[in-house]
Design a protein around this motif. Structure first.
Motif, mmCIF file in Angstrom:
data_model
loop_
_atom_site.group_PDB
_atom_site.id
_atom_site.type_symbol
_atom_site.label_atom_id
_atom_site.label_comp_id
_atom_site.label_asym_id
_atom_site.label_seq_id
_atom_site.Cartn_x
_atom_site.Cartn_y
_atom_site.Cartn_z
ATOM 1 N N THR A 119 58.320 25.250 96.780
ATOM 2 C CA THR A 119 57.472 24.699 95.719
ATOM 3 C C THR A 119 57.415 25.641 94.523
ATOM 4 O O THR A 119 57.403 25.192 93.372
ATOM 5 C CB THR A 119 56.039 24.459 96.252
ATOM 6 O OG1 THR A 119 56.095 23.598 97.384
ATOM 7 C CG2 THR A 119 55.156 23.833 95.182
ATOM 8 N N ASN A 218 60.251 7.761 94.870
ATOM 9 C CA ASN A 218 61.041 8.763 95.595
ATOM 10 C C ASN A 218 60.853 8.620 97.101
ATOM 11 O O ASN A 218 61.787 8.810 97.887
ATOM 12 C CB ASN A 218 60.630 10.163 95.146
ATOM 13 C CG ASN A 218 61.659 11.214 95.488
ATOM 14 O OD1 ASN A 218 62.854 11.041 95.251
ATOM 15 N ND2 ASN A 218 61.222 12.321 96.052
ATOM 16 N N GLN A 313 67.060 11.171 92.248
ATOM 17 C CA GLN A 313 66.248 12.293 92.725
ATOM 18 C C GLN A 313 65.944 13.354 91.661
ATOM 19 O O GLN A 313 64.778 13.690 91.446
ATOM 20 C CB GLN A 313 66.899 12.946 93.944
ATOM 21 C CG GLN A 313 65.931 13.885 94.651
ATOM 22 C CD GLN A 313 66.599 14.734 95.701
ATOM 23 O OE1 GLN A 313 67.514 15.488 95.420
ATOM 24 N NE2 GLN A 313 66.133 14.605 96.921
ATOM 25 N N THR A 316 63.594 11.965 89.035
ATOM 26 C CA THR A 316 62.219 11.825 89.526
ATOM 27 C C THR A 316 61.469 13.136 89.398
ATOM 28 O O THR A 316 60.314 13.182 88.947
ATOM 29 C CB THR A 316 62.227 11.386 91.003
ATOM 30 O OG1 THR A 316 62.942 10.167 91.145
ATOM 31 C CG2 THR A 316 60.805 11.197 91.509
ATOM 32 N N GLN A 317 62.107 14.229 89.786
ATOM 33 C CA GLN A 317 61.456 15.536 89.694
ATOM 34 C C GLN A 317 61.163 15.897 88.244
ATOM 35 O O GLN A 317 60.070 16.371 87.917
ATOM 36 C CB GLN A 317 62.334 16.610 90.344
ATOM 37 C CG GLN A 317 61.637 17.960 90.474
ATOM 38 C CD GLN A 317 62.437 18.939 91.312
ATOM 39 O OE1 GLN A 317 63.624 18.759 91.560
ATOM 40 N NE2 GLN A 317 61.782 20.007 91.753
ATOM 41 N N ASN A 333 55.670 19.601 91.757
ATOM 42 C CA ASN A 333 56.848 19.904 92.575
ATOM 43 C C ASN A 333 56.533 19.775 94.062
ATOM 44 O O ASN A 333 57.365 19.288 94.839
ATOM 45 C CB ASN A 333 57.345 21.321 92.263
ATOM 46 C CG ASN A 333 58.150 21.373 90.977
ATOM 47 O OD1 ASN A 333 59.043 20.562 90.763
ATOM 48 N ND2 ASN A 333 57.841 22.328 90.117
ATOM 49 N N PHE A 336 56.449 16.126 94.845
ATOM 50 C CA PHE A 336 57.819 15.605 94.852
ATOM 51 C C PHE A 336 58.502 15.912 96.181
ATOM 52 O O PHE A 336 59.087 15.026 96.823
ATOM 53 C CB PHE A 336 58.604 16.228 93.692
ATOM 54 C CG PHE A 336 60.092 16.039 93.788
ATOM 55 C CD1 PHE A 336 60.677 14.833 93.457
ATOM 56 C CD2 PHE A 336 60.915 17.085 94.201
ATOM 57 C CE1 PHE A 336 62.057 14.651 93.557
ATOM 58 C CE2 PHE A 336 62.288 16.917 94.293
ATOM 59 C CZ PHE A 336 62.859 15.696 93.968
#
Length: 404
Positions: A119, A218, A313, A316-317, A333, A336
């Motif tokens: 993270t 996600n 992916q 999305t982050q 994060n 996610f």
């Protein structure tokens, strides 16, 4: 324009990406080897051996919830070092586990350290990426994880079979040792925001409404991936597909090729340019996989799925990080990464139940419906956002007409 020309491949960006590669290499080396080790050493059954992955995931999920909060008010460098120390100590500690219970406890602690580190690193890397190149930067950063996913299992299983479990752990410890001098010279650590911890109360400290939509999308995609990592080998046996492992190789190749392109598209056009085509690619890949009769169809299906995954992916982050304040990036994060882990866990259970009642081929066809849900939710949310913007603009246009 000046910011757009800012250098992406700075020393900090390269060092953080390299650190992420080593971290995920350790994880990917261990994931396929621990169930085998548990069965051979402690004579564990399949369910108990599978708990080595479950306890690891549980530790990671719990750690990410709190790490996002810690990053608001504490030094990100110290948090990262603490996480890496836990990973290193538990990796070495596996040498002295003497029972299955102790092994599971160590796996949970290892997952906790990994959750902190995984993270903090993407939160730090966002400080090293120019804001107008965030999608592109996160795409390249994610390649380190994709490369580790491709190499880790091969290295872990190879070392385990050739030299034994102790040597595999030694390689992991060596990789952790390599990370410490790298992270010590990084300068992109953000100073904690004074008072950020006290600004929010209750559950709002651990999430933001603006990131719930991309996190849900996600999650949907990760459920389909859970069906792949859990049941693809069994599907290969059921359908007599000799080279079923090629799917993961071709999937990884497609992800590596698509990630940089999708990141640039996200920066220029937004998520509308990558989410719908990405979802369609995944749908086609899953349906193609369910009808595989030859290696050619298998490879095409893998490339389609990987292209869709590589589109969605990293975007999305980047979307989730952009939606929150700088001091909330750790939380975003963590959210996610947890949406991925929870999706894979749910996918293993839900799709496994479907496969038990039907077949693995039918399971993959039905899992494609999750990406149909993905598209429906995405477009409904987008339509709602457009309507809200129109309603918000009405008073402005009315006042302009009055002034005219």
């Amino acid at each position: 324009m000046g910011e757009q020309r800012e250098k992406l491949w700075s020393k900090d960006f390269i060092l953080i990406t390299l650190s992420n590669f080593f971290l995920f290499l350790i994880i990917q080396m261990q994931l396929p080897t621990f169930p085998t080790y548990a069965k051979e050493t402690y004579l564990a059954n399949d369910f108990t051996a599978g708990l080595t992955a479950s306890f690891f995931a549980l530790g990671a999920v719990v750690a990410r919830v709190f790490t996002g909060e810690w990053l608001k008010s504490k030094s990100s460098k110290r948090i990262l070092i603490v996480g890496l120390c836990i990973v290193g100590l538990t990796t070495a500690g596996y040498y002295w586990t003497s029972s299955m219970t102790l092994l599971l406890i160590m796996r949970a602690l290892f997952g906790f350290g990994f959750g902190i580190s995984s993270t903090t690193l993407p939160t730090v890397v966002t400080n090293a990426i120019p804001s107008k190149r965030l999608g592109e930067g996160m795409g390249y950063y994610g390649l380190s994880q994709s490369l580790a996913q491709a190499l880790g299992p091969m290295i872990g299983l190879g070392v385990l079979s050739a030299f034994g479990f102790g040597s595999m752990l030694s390689v992991g410890v060596a990789a952790i040792v390599l990370i410490f001098p790298i992270v010590s010279i990084i300068r992109a650590y953000r100073q904690p925001t004074l008072g950020a911890h006290a600004q929010e109360k209750g559950l709002k400290r651990f999430y933001d409404r603006k990131i719930l939509l991309p996190a849900f999308l996600n999650f949907c995609m990760s459920v389909t991936y859970g069906g792949l990592v859990s049941f693809l080998a069994l599907y290969g046996r059921e359908a007599n597909i000799e080279h079923i492992s090629w799917f993961f190789l071709c999937n990884a190749v497609a992800i590596v090729l698509v990630r940089p392109i999708s990141g640039k598209l996200f920066d220029k056009k937004g998520h509308i340019a990558v989410f719908p085509p990405g979802a369609i690619f995944i749908i086609l890949g899953l349906i193609g996989l369910s009808y595989v009769k030859s290696d050619v169809i298998l490879i095409i299906s893998a490339l389609l799925y990987g292209a869709g995954y590589g589109c969605i992916q990293p975007s999305t982050q980047a979307w989730m990080v952009k939606e929150v304040k700088p001091e909330q990036r750790g939380m975003a994060n963590g959210f996610f990464l947890n949406s991925i882990d929870c999706g894979i866990a749910v996918g293993s259970i839900l799709l496994g139940t479907i496969a038990a009642q039907t077949s693995y081929a039918m399971m993959y066809r039905l899992s494609a419906l999750l990406m149909v849900l993905f598209l429906i939710v995405y477009f409904l949310a987008r339509l709602s956002a457009v309507k809200q913007r129109k309603r918000a603009s009405v008073p402005v246009s009315v006042s302009q007409n009055i002034e005219a």
